[in-house]
Design a protein around this motif. Structure first.
Motif, mmCIF file in Angstrom:
data_model
loop_
_atom_site.group_PDB
_atom_site.id
_atom_site.type_symbol
_atom_site.label_atom_id
_atom_site.label_comp_id
_atom_site.label_asym_id
_atom_site.label_seq_id
_atom_site.Cartn_x
_atom_site.Cartn_y
_atom_site.Cartn_z
ATOM 1 N N UNK A 142 0.836 -1.201 0.000
ATOM 2 C CA UNK A 142 0.000 0.000 0.000
ATOM 3 C C UNK A 142 0.873 1.255 0.000
ATOM 4 N N UNK A 143 1.926 1.246 0.831
ATOM 5 C CA UNK A 143 2.844 2.375 0.903
ATOM 6 C C UNK A 143 3.524 2.594 -0.450
ATOM 7 N N UNK A 144 4.052 1.523 -1.058
ATOM 8 C CA UNK A 144 4.772 1.674 -2.322
ATOM 9 C C UNK A 144 3.849 2.122 -3.453
ATOM 10 N N UNK A 145 2.612 1.627 -3.444
ATOM 11 C CA UNK A 145 1.656 2.079 -4.459
ATOM 12 C C UNK A 145 1.379 3.573 -4.300
ATOM 13 N N UNK A 146 1.221 4.012 -3.050
ATOM 14 C CA UNK A 146 0.988 5.436 -2.776
ATOM 15 C C UNK A 146 2.226 6.245 -3.153
#
Length: 189
Positions: free
Chosen positions: A128-132
């Motif tokens: 989720x962090x990397x996608x954001x």
């Protein structure tokens, strides 16, 4: 009470049957993560390859001789085994004597599957962090990437050719944007 066998049991069956496609899939999905974690924790690529191979062999032996039935996803399970093997390897290499504190003794009976579930949720949070992170502008990505390396902010500012004050302000804005993206993504699910 019957155990709920996880669909990832197919990986265990694939290991037992020496199924090349399944084994390649395991390497593709997991080996890079193990390498990243071990090299981040003072290991080499060779250490990571050895630990990964040993972990696969342990799982194979558990499956073949002790009828291992997977009740959690395979990936966090093997990552947990690799992590424990590497931590044990570091302890063995250490010149300091390793002693068990009472706290360590309490952890001996830890539930492996609870840890695997925890690792899976950590992996989902990282994803989720990397996608954001990928949705941020290039300058924000650059500032956050530099800042995560642990360098002193003065050095980061110098490397990016900006003032220390600008870097702090911009980093704060970028982090706020990142948090906002993560929170909006979470509410979509």
């Amino acid at each position: 009470m019957a155990k709920n066998i996880h669909p990832d049991q197919r990986y265990i069956i694939g290991l037992i049957n020496n199924d090349t496609a399944i084994i390649n899939d395991i390497y593709k999905r997991c080996a890079g993560k193990v390498r990243s974690w071990i090299t981040f924790n003072n290991g080499s690529d060779d250490d990571a390859a050895d630990i990964f191979q040993e972990s696969l062999m342990d799982i194979y032996r558990q499956a073949k001789y002790k009828s291992l039935e997977l009740t959690c996803p395979f990936e966090p399970y093997i990552l947990l085994i690799c992590k424990r093997k590497w931590l044990n390897a570091i302890k063995k290499r250490s010149v300091l004597p390793v002693t068990n504190s009472e706290e360590d003794l309490l952890l001996i009976g830890e539930d492996t599957f609870a840890n695997a579930d925890y690792l899976e949720s950590q992996e989902q949070q990282s994803k989720l962090f990397y996608e954001a992170f990928e949705k941020l502008g290039d300058r924000c990505k650059e500032i956050i990437s530099w800042s995560m390396k642990g360098e002193a902010q003065e050095k980061v500012a110098e490397a990016l050719g900006v003032t220390y004050g600008y870097l702090r302000k911009k980093k704060s804005e970028c982090m706020a944007s990142l948090v906002k993206i993560v929170q909006s993504t979470k509410t979509e699910f």
